[in-house]
Design a protein around this motif. Structure first.
Motif, short mmCIF file in Angstrom:
data_model
loop_
_atom_site.label_atom_id
_atom_site.label_comp_id
_atom_site.label_asym_id
_atom_site.label_seq_id
_atom_site.Cartn_x
_atom_site.Cartn_y
_atom_site.Cartn_z
N TYR A 101 -34.03 13.17 -64.82
CA TYR A 101 -34.73 14.19 -64.04
C TYR A 101 -35.76 13.54 -63.13
N ILE A 102 -35.65 13.83 -61.85
CA ILE A 102 -36.59 13.35 -60.83
C ILE A 102 -37.53 14.51 -60.52
N THR A 103 -38.83 14.31 -60.71
CA THR A 103 -39.75 15.44 -60.64
C THR A 103 -41.03 15.10 -59.89
N ALA A 104 -41.78 16.14 -59.55
CA ALA A 104 -43.05 15.95 -58.85
C ALA A 104 -43.93 17.17 -59.04
N VAL A 105 -45.22 16.95 -58.87
CA VAL A 105 -46.21 18.02 -58.90
C VAL A 105 -46.97 18.00 -57.58
N CYS A 106 -47.26 19.18 -57.06
CA CYS A 106 -48.09 19.31 -55.86
C CYS A 106 -47.48 18.52 -54.69
N THR A 107 -48.29 17.75 -53.96
CA THR A 107 -47.77 17.01 -52.81
C THR A 107 -47.00 15.76 -53.21
N GLY A 108 -46.82 15.55 -54.51
CA GLY A 108 -45.89 14.52 -54.94
C GLY A 108 -44.49 14.80 -54.43
N SER A 109 -44.19 16.09 -54.18
CA SER A 109 -42.90 16.46 -53.60
C SER A 109 -42.70 15.82 -52.22
N LEU A 110 -43.79 15.69 -51.46
CA LEU A 110 -43.69 15.07 -50.15
C LEU A 110 -43.28 13.61 -50.28
N ILE A 111 -43.78 12.94 -51.32
CA ILE A 111 -43.43 11.54 -51.54
C ILE A 111 -41.95 11.43 -51.92
N LEU A 112 -41.48 12.30 -52.81
CA LEU A 112 -40.06 12.30 -53.14
C LEU A 112 -39.21 12.57 -51.91
N ALA A 113 -39.65 13.51 -51.09
CA ALA A 113 -38.90 13.85 -49.89
C ALA A 113 -38.87 12.67 -48.92
N GLN A 119 -33.67 15.95 -50.10
CA GLN A 119 -32.85 16.55 -49.05
C GLN A 119 -31.71 17.36 -49.68
N GLY A 120 -31.59 18.62 -49.25
CA GLY A 120 -30.55 19.49 -49.80
C GLY A 120 -30.94 20.16 -51.10
N TYR A 121 -32.18 19.93 -51.55
CA TYR A 121 -32.68 20.57 -52.78
C TYR A 121 -33.74 21.62 -52.44
N GLU A 122 -33.92 22.54 -53.36
CA GLU A 122 -35.03 23.49 -53.27
C GLU A 122 -36.19 22.91 -54.07
N ALA A 123 -37.40 23.01 -53.53
CA ALA A 123 -38.55 22.41 -54.21
C ALA A 123 -39.83 23.15 -53.89
N ALA A 124 -40.84 22.92 -54.72
CA ALA A 124 -42.16 23.51 -54.53
C ALA A 124 -43.16 22.41 -54.18
N THR A 125 -44.27 22.82 -53.58
CA THR A 125 -45.38 21.92 -53.32
C THR A 125 -46.63 22.77 -53.15
N HIS A 126 -47.76 22.14 -52.92
CA HIS A 126 -48.99 22.89 -52.66
C HIS A 126 -48.78 23.77 -51.42
N TRP A 127 -49.30 24.97 -51.47
CA TRP A 127 -49.02 25.95 -50.41
C TRP A 127 -49.42 25.48 -49.01
N ALA A 128 -50.42 24.62 -48.89
CA ALA A 128 -50.87 24.18 -47.57
C ALA A 128 -49.97 23.11 -46.96
N PHE A 129 -48.95 22.66 -47.72
CA PHE A 129 -48.12 21.55 -47.25
C PHE A 129 -46.63 21.90 -47.23
N ARG A 130 -46.33 23.19 -47.25
CA ARG A 130 -44.93 23.61 -47.26
C ARG A 130 -44.20 23.25 -45.97
N GLU A 131 -44.89 23.34 -44.85
CA GLU A 131 -44.27 23.00 -43.57
C GLU A 131 -43.80 21.55 -43.56
N GLN A 132 -44.63 20.66 -44.11
CA GLN A 132 -44.28 19.25 -44.13
C GLN A 132 -43.02 19.00 -44.96
N LEU A 133 -42.91 19.69 -46.08
CA LEU A 133 -41.75 19.52 -46.95
C LEU A 133 -40.48 19.99 -46.24
#
Length: 234
Positions: A101-113, A119-133
């Motif tokens: 399992y590859i996982t992240a919390v908050c803007t850690g999703s940006l690092i994974l991205a 790419q091609g996955y659905e994911a969450a991040t901090h609300w202020a950084f959704r555009e970047q994701l």
């Protein structure tokens, strides 16, 4: 008698990370029976979070064993730097080949991205950084925790506990996760109920965006750079 742990979970740490993104999940993960939790970094030198808390890694990237779960936290400008850190990004790409399992919390999703792992996955991040994701080819969700195949992501900071309980249920079972939830007395009751942009109101959202504008702008630039590289390769 076999003393080997049944599960091994690796939590990446780095300078200027948000410590609760790691310490919240760490508390849950360390409560899972027969589980070894590793704090991963390039070296064993102390790492200072953006709140000033010093955290000691116990395993280097080079010495990282086979993992069941790999988790990346969010952070301040340190997270932006990690989006362009070749050593970390290469480590994540290599781990993706074998980690369950590859996982992240908050803007850690940006690092994974930025590593091309969302790419091609659905994911969450901090609300202020959704555009970047979204810029990096990710289907952005407003959910607190998102499970898409073997990618599991949590929203902003405090979602890390919800995220980790989800992983406990996936690795073990729902009863184990419930037991941990009760042991931790995880029964949140927000004082003001304004912890999401949907509930906070426009004025408060604007104030937070103004405070975070330098970081938001920096992460947007890093996301645009990452997107250019990712789509060029694709």
């Amino acid at each position: 008698m076999n003393d080997e742990p049944k599960y091994t979970i690796g939590l990446v740490i780095y300078p200027d990370m948000t410590q609760l993104d790691i310490t919240g999940p760490h508390q849950v993960f360390s409560s899972i029976p027969n589980t070894r939790v590793l704090l991963l970094w390039k070296s064993l030198e102390p790492v200072i979070s953006n709140g000033g808390l010093t955290i000691l890694p116990n395993t280097t990237f080079a010495e990282c064993p086979q993992l069941d779960v790999l988790c990346v936290p969010g952070g301040g400008f340190g997270a932006v730097e990690m989006m362009e850190d070749a050593e970390l990004l290469n480590f994540l790409k290599e781990q993706e080949k074998t980690t369950r399992y590859i996982t992240a919390v908050c803007t850690g999703s940006l690092i994974l991205a930025a590593a091309g792992l969302l790419q091609g996955y659905e994911a969450a991040t901090h609300w202020a950084f959704r555009e970047q994701l979204e810029l990096m080819g990710v289907k952005v969700s407003t959910a607190r925790v998102v499970v898409d195949r073997n990618r599991i992501t949590g929203g902003g900071v405090t979602a890390g506990i919800d995220f980790a309980l989800n992983i406990a249920a996936i690795l073990c079972d729902e009863n184990t996760a419930k037991l941990i939830e009760l042991i931790l007395e995880y029964n949140p009751l927000p004082l003001f109920g304004c912890g999401s942009p949907e509930n906070a109101g426009a004025e408060l959202v604007k104030a937070v965006m103004n405070i975070g504008q330098p970081l938001i702008t920096a992460s947007l630039t890093a996301s645009q750079k990452a997107a250019s590289k990712l789509f060029l390769v694709s």
